[in-house]
Design a protein around this motif. Structure first.
Motif, short mmCIF file in Angstrom:
data_model
loop_
_atom_site.label_atom_id
_atom_site.label_comp_id
_atom_site.label_asym_id
_atom_site.label_seq_id
_atom_site.Cartn_x
_atom_site.Cartn_y
_atom_site.Cartn_z
N THR A 83 -13.00 9.31 -26.31
CA THR A 83 -12.46 8.01 -25.97
C THR A 83 -12.77 7.01 -27.07
O THR A 83 -13.71 7.19 -27.84
CB THR A 83 -13.05 7.49 -24.65
N SER A 85 -14.05 4.08 -26.66
CA SER A 85 -15.35 3.45 -26.44
C SER A 85 -16.49 4.34 -26.94
O SER A 85 -17.44 3.86 -27.57
CB SER A 85 -15.55 3.11 -24.96
N TYR A 86 -16.40 5.65 -26.68
CA TYR A 86 -17.40 6.58 -27.20
C TYR A 86 -17.38 6.56 -28.72
O TYR A 86 -18.42 6.52 -29.38
CB TYR A 86 -17.14 8.00 -26.68
N THR A 135 -22.38 6.25 -23.55
CA THR A 135 -21.05 5.82 -23.12
C THR A 135 -20.56 6.67 -21.96
O THR A 135 -19.96 6.14 -21.02
CB THR A 135 -20.05 5.89 -24.28
N ARG A 139 -20.04 5.22 -18.17
CA ARG A 139 -18.78 5.44 -17.46
C ARG A 139 -19.04 6.10 -16.11
O ARG A 139 -18.41 5.77 -15.10
CB ARG A 139 -17.86 6.31 -18.33
N TYR A 222 -10.85 3.88 -21.36
CA TYR A 222 -11.27 5.15 -21.94
C TYR A 222 -10.08 5.95 -22.47
O TYR A 222 -9.93 7.14 -22.19
CB TYR A 222 -12.06 5.95 -20.91
#
Length: 276
Positions: A83, A85-86, A135, A139, A222
């Motif tokens: 993702t 965000s990761y 992350t 989540r 994500y």
């Protein structure tokens, strides 16, 4: 599903597993780093690309760290497993000069159990396994909040661990494990929060087998991406692969292959990708 993945893994022996594909002698040969559940999709993409003279070789990784390190080291030309965000958190922590070039799909995270058929059946004091990476764990905590088990701070940014919980309504015990191991611990815990791709590799169909799953709003932050070295963000071959990925037939293939468990989310604008 298992049969499809087994076939794909067998076919993996036909791909190059060492060295970066895009060498000086053949700039139209590139290597993509993926996890196991992504192999069938990238075999399909390789067939599409071959029609335009582009060779895509596939390198499989079994964790969430090596694909980015391999990309930074030039062992692969791009990767497709994570993702946004990761990715942003990872490259900041490791000081890597990588960039996203396209969004691919949303893969809803789910809660799985072999003891309970609904999240509402999970008792107080239950043990819930979550991925240990910040992350992924953040989540997972948001998912547990969505299910009504816990409360997080209003300003929680999706990165953190159990110490961020402000209210633990069910007195849950949070057990951290590597993301790849979350399916394996299901017999030993009351439930396990599992990333979509990991669940698929383990033989689950997320929309059918999860006892609780992210809704579209919860998963919106994500979006999965294609990532490259920053110096290659305008590379014509890699940009063309992103365009081929965003074609309608690829969307249909994703929906069919993953039995509606992935939501194709084709985004070209990097700023839009990072608007989470």
């Amino acid at each position: 599903m298992k049969k499809a993945l087994t076939t794909a893994l067998s076919a993996l022996s036909l791909t190059a597993l060492a060295a970066c594909g895009g060498g000086e002698d053949d700039e139209n040969t590139v290597t993509v780093g993926v996890n196991g559940s992504g192999i069938p999709l990238w075999e399909y993409m390789a067939e599409k690309a071959a029609e335009e003279g582009i060779t895509i070789e596939i390198q499989e990784f079994s964790d969430y760290v090596r694909p980015n390190m391999a990309l930074a080291d030039g062992e692969v030309d791009f990767n497709a497993f994570q993702t946004i965000s990761y990715f942003d958190n990872f490259i900041e922590e490791h000081n890597l000069d990588l960039e996203p070039i396209a969004g691919t799909y949303i893969a809803p995270m789910g809660l799985y159990s072999d003891k309970y058929e609904s999240h509402e059946e999970i008792p107080e004091g239950a043990t819930i396994a979550v991925p240990q990476e910040e992350t992924n764990q953040g989540r997972a905590l948001l998912l547990l909040q969505e299910a009504g088990f816990i409360e997080l701070p209003e300003d929680f940014d999706g990165i953190g661990d159990a110490s961020d919980i402000v209210e633990n309504h069910h007195d849950l015990n949070i057990e951290e494990v590597q993301a790849a191991h979350t399916p394996r611990v299901i017999p030993d815990v009351d439930a396990s929060v599992i990333n979509n791709g990991v669940a698929v590799e383990a033989g689950f169909i997320p929309v059918n087998d999860a006892i609780f799953i992210e809704d579209a709003d919860g998963a919106a932050a994500y979006v999965n991406i294609l990532a490259v070295q920053a110096e290659d963000k305008d590379n014509e071959t890699l940009q063309r692969i992103a365009e081929l990925y965003h074609e309608e037939d690829t969307q249909e293939f994703i929906i069919d292959l993953y039995e509606n468990s992935l939501l194709p989310t084709f985004i070209d604008d990097v700023d839009e990708l990072r608007d989470y």
